[in-house]
Design a protein around this motif. Structure first.
Motif, PDB file in Angstrom:
ATOM      1  N   ARG A 136     -80.012  25.400 -56.834  1.00  0.00           N
ATOM      2  CA  ARG A 136     -80.393  26.110 -58.066  1.00  0.00           C
ATOM      3  C   ARG A 136     -80.701  25.122 -59.184  1.00  0.00           C
ATOM      4  NH1 ARG A 136     -76.116  28.740 -61.920  1.00  0.00           N
ATOM      5  NH2 ARG A 136     -77.408  29.879 -63.411  1.00  0.00           N
TER       6      ARG A 136
ATOM      7  N   ALA B 134     -73.469  33.811 -59.369  1.00  0.00           N
ATOM      8  CA  ALA B 134     -73.400  35.028 -58.554  1.00  0.00           C
ATOM      9  C   ALA B 134     -74.658  35.873 -58.738  1.00  0.00           C
ATOM     10  CB  ALA B 134     -72.157  35.831 -58.929  1.00  0.00           C
ATOM     11  N   GLN B 135     -75.122  35.971 -59.984  1.00  0.00           N
ATOM     12  CA  GLN B 135     -76.334  36.737 -60.264  1.00  0.00           C
ATOM     13  C   GLN B 135     -77.538  36.094 -59.578  1.00  0.00           C
ATOM     14  OE1 GLN B 135     -77.210  37.017 -64.445  1.00  0.00           O
ATOM     15  NE2 GLN B 135     -78.752  38.604 -64.188  1.00  0.00           N
ATOM     16  N   TRP B 136     -77.613  34.761 -59.613  1.00  0.00           N
ATOM     17  CA  TRP B 136     -78.711  34.047 -58.973  1.00  0.00           C
ATOM     18  C   TRP B 136     -78.669  34.248 -57.460  1.00  0.00           C
ATOM     19  CZ3 TRP B 136     -79.194  29.989 -55.447  1.00  0.00           C
ATOM     20  CH2 TRP B 136     -80.452  29.375 -55.390  1.00  0.00           C
TER      21      TRP B 136
ATOM     22  N   ARG C  42     -77.449  36.824 -55.795  1.00  0.00           N
ATOM     23  CA  ARG C  42     -77.875  38.190 -55.468  1.00  0.00           C
ATOM     24  C   ARG C  42     -79.389  38.360 -55.619  1.00  0.00           C
ATOM     25  NH1 ARG C  42     -72.673  39.416 -58.073  1.00  0.00           N
ATOM     26  NH2 ARG C  42     -71.310  40.372 -56.484  1.00  0.00           N
ATOM     27  N   ALA C  43     -79.988  37.613 -56.517  1.00  0.00           N
ATOM     28  CA  ALA C  43     -81.426  37.750 -56.756  1.00  0.00           C
ATOM     29  C   ALA C  43     -82.265  36.893 -55.811  1.00  0.00           C
ATOM     30  CB  ALA C  43     -81.744  37.378 -58.204  1.00  0.00           C
TER      31      ALA C  43
ATOM     32  N   ALA D 197     -71.364  36.218 -52.854  1.00  0.00           N
ATOM     33  CA  ALA D 197     -71.530  36.573 -54.270  1.00  0.00           C
ATOM     34  C   ALA D 197     -70.197  36.949 -54.898  1.00  0.00           C
ATOM     35  CB  ALA D 197     -72.528  37.715 -54.404  1.00  0.00           C
TER      36      ALA D 197
ATOM     37  N   PRO E  91     -70.266  33.654 -62.910  1.00  0.00           N
ATOM     38  CA  PRO E  91     -71.049  34.897 -62.804  1.00  0.00           C
ATOM     39  C   PRO E  91     -72.559  34.675 -62.800  1.00  0.00           C
ATOM     40  CG  PRO E  91     -69.236  35.170 -64.344  1.00  0.00           C
ATOM     41  CD  PRO E  91     -69.282  33.709 -63.995  1.00  0.00           C
ATOM     42  N   LYS E  92     -73.042  33.628 -63.490  1.00  0.00           N
ATOM     43  CA  LYS E  92     -74.481  33.364 -63.490  1.00  0.00           C
ATOM     44  C   LYS E  92     -74.955  32.912 -62.111  1.00  0.00           C
ATOM     45  CE  LYS E  92     -75.114  32.370 -68.395  1.00  0.00           C
ATOM     46  NZ  LYS E  92     -75.572  31.371 -69.419  1.00  0.00           N
TER      47      LYS E  92
ATOM     48  N   ASP F  22     -68.575  35.346 -58.245  1.00  0.00           N
ATOM     49  CA  ASP F  22     -68.148  36.139 -59.405  1.00  0.00           C
ATOM     50  C   ASP F  22     -66.857  35.610 -60.021  1.00  0.00           C
ATOM     51  OD1 ASP F  22     -70.168  38.078 -59.622  1.00  0.00           O
ATOM     52  OD2 ASP F  22     -69.263  39.313 -58.044  1.00  0.00           O
TER      53      ASP F  22
END
Length: 491
Positions: free
Chosen positions: A177, A215-217, A219-220, A204, A212-213, A208
């Motif tokens: 990332r 985790a969001q990445w 999931r996306a 994910a 959390p960011k 979390d």
């Protein structure tokens, strides 16, 4: 003449086994696999070997990774033979051997930095895993990710020094990332309903806890295709090593024996790219769930059905269990009357024909699959392979007499001795807790059903609880043979 397996000796194996038709030097890494065990080497690695034999997708070779101390001996044995594996496919009337070379490296187990570095490598586009049903940190009864497990707490507190597969994957994804490298696809090859969803929840869900960011990445950007895998693959022991040497003249420190049948059904969700596995028999579908449910309920549920009565009767091999009319009759009755009726339709598949195929596969005398292997890790397998069928039938108001007997047989097995008094060695991470509850259940069957993390609401259902108690009482009073005889005669 006995030939020790290695790249240098491959020419000497001509005529003894099918050999790779590709130049190993032309392969490059594209897949990192956690859990280099027998099943992976008999399944995913074989499909890739077949594809490489066609000269296709040579940039998807495998690098192995492991985190357990038990991974080290296999890695060393494979390293000494250039990561080649002899796969022996066995049917009742024939046996054939092939040498596969799809894996070209294996990171030293426990070398966290090296694993993370490889996970961050843009060449790695798929991370696959076979870490067993119990390796996903999910609550057995609810199927939800358990963030409070000590291992998850450790990785959440130490994201740069993780000790689990999921923590390692997140560490690699975090590097990708930051570098702007596309995410790899995570592909579970374990027998878990919705294994892609379960894996996503673990990866994910762990993220979390500390970022959390990230985790969001995840999931996306990370794909988690669901898949169904199938091939009966027993453990390797002296028997298998001796057969390979005696019948094929090959010295392999850790060969793999398996049946001829194999199946792989996958969702086609690989945004980072994938090998053309459809050209070697993998079925790509939009929805794996029907195939997966069929296999887990009928095949894996069938294994659980025969495992414990066979163990209590001191039967060693699975094919010997299928030769016992009581065990085979029990399997057929439970499958046809209780399991198969609650399996939804599967495209282009007759469920009764599928079960007939399963019976033939279980009865294959060449495989040498052991009852002890089927009994392994019951605290994770019962909630995935047996209790969901029980719950479906209870909800529909249908009989669970046979399924309750399956669970009662497991309970009786957990007490630690067969009907003859033979001591049953521990083979479950929760062995001590299960044994204590099973012994208490001899006088009060509800003690075993009180294991709510395993039985969930099924254990509190009065219809199931009564059937379970009646069967368990009979097993202790009359023995396994008499209990099976009565169950079959009552039908």
């Amino acid at each position: 003449m006995l030939t020790k397996l290695s790249l240098a000796t491959l020419p000497e194996l001509e005529g003894k086994a099918a050999l790779p038709a590709y130049d190993r030097g032309a392969l490059s890494l594209g897949i990192l696999h956690f859990g280099i065990g027998n099943f992976h080497r008999a399944h995913q690695a074989v499909y890739l070997d077949e594809l490489f034999n066609q000269g296709r997708d040579l940039d998807f070779a495998i690098v192995g990774a492991g985190i357990l101390p038990s991974d080290k001996p296999l890695r060393e044995k494979l390293r000494q033979q250039d990561y080649l594996t002899t796969v022996v496919e066995q049917e009742a009337d024939k046996s054939t051997a092939r040498v596969t070379g799809a894996m070209i490296d294996y990171i030293q187990p426990g070398d966290t930095a090296a694993i993370i570095e490889k996970l961050a490598d843009p060449a790695i586009r798929i991370v696959s895993l076979t870490i067993t049903e119990g390796g996903y940190y999910i609550d057995p009864a609810s199927g939800r990710f358990d963030p409070d497990h000590p291992d998850m707490r450790h990785d959440a507190a130490n994201p740069a020094a993780p000790k689990t597969v999921f923590g390692l994957m997140l560490a690699g994804l975090a590097v990708r990332r930051k570098a702007g490298t596309p995410a790899f696809t995570v592909m579970s090859c374990d027998n878990i309903p919705g294994n892609g969803h379960v894996t996503e929840n673990a990866v994910a869900g762990l993220a979390d806890q500390f970022d959390p960011k990230l985790a969001q990445w995840v999931r996306a950007n990370v794909a988690f295709p669901n898949g169904m895998v199938d091939r009966i693959t027993p453990a390797t022991g002296d028997r298998e090593i001796g057969i390979l040497a005696g019948e094929f003249g090959i010295e392999d420190a850790w060969p793999v024996f398996c049946e001829d049948f194999k199946q792989w059904v996958l969702e086609d969700k690989f945004p980072a790219g994938r090998p053309a596995l459809e050209d070697v028999g993998v079925t790509f579908v939009e929805d794996v769930a029907p195939y997966e449910l069929m296999k887990i309920r009928i095949l894996n549920g069938g294994h659980a059905t025969i495992a414990y009565p066979a163990a209590l009767l001191d039967i060693h091999f699975v094919h010997e269990a299928m030769e016992d009319p009581l065990v085979r009759g029990f399997l057929e009755k439970v499958e046809r009357e209780e399991i198969i009726p609650c399996v939804p339709p599967v495209p282009d598949t007759d469920l009764q024909d599928y079960f007939a195929l399963i019976e033939r596969r279980f009865a294959n005398p060449k495989i040498g699959d052991t009852v002890a292997r089927l009994c392994l890790d019951g605290s994770n397998r019962q909630p995935k392979f047996i209790l969901p069928s029980t719950a479906d039938r209870l909800q529909a108001g249908k009989s669970v007499d046979g399924l309750a007997l399956v669970s009662a047989l497991w309970c009786r097995y957990c007490a630690g001795m067969s009907d003859s008094g033979r001591v049953i060695p521990p083979n479950d991470a929760s062995h001590e807790r299960l044994k204590a509850a099973a012994l208490d259940a001899r006088d009060d069957p509800s003690k075993f059903l009180a294991l709510s993390d395993i039985f969930g609401t099924v254990g509190t259902n009065p219809v199931f609880a009564k059937a379970f108690a009646d069967h368990l009482t009979a097993l202790w009073r009359d023995g396994t043979k008499a209990t099976l005889q009565k169950f079959l005669s009552d039908g």
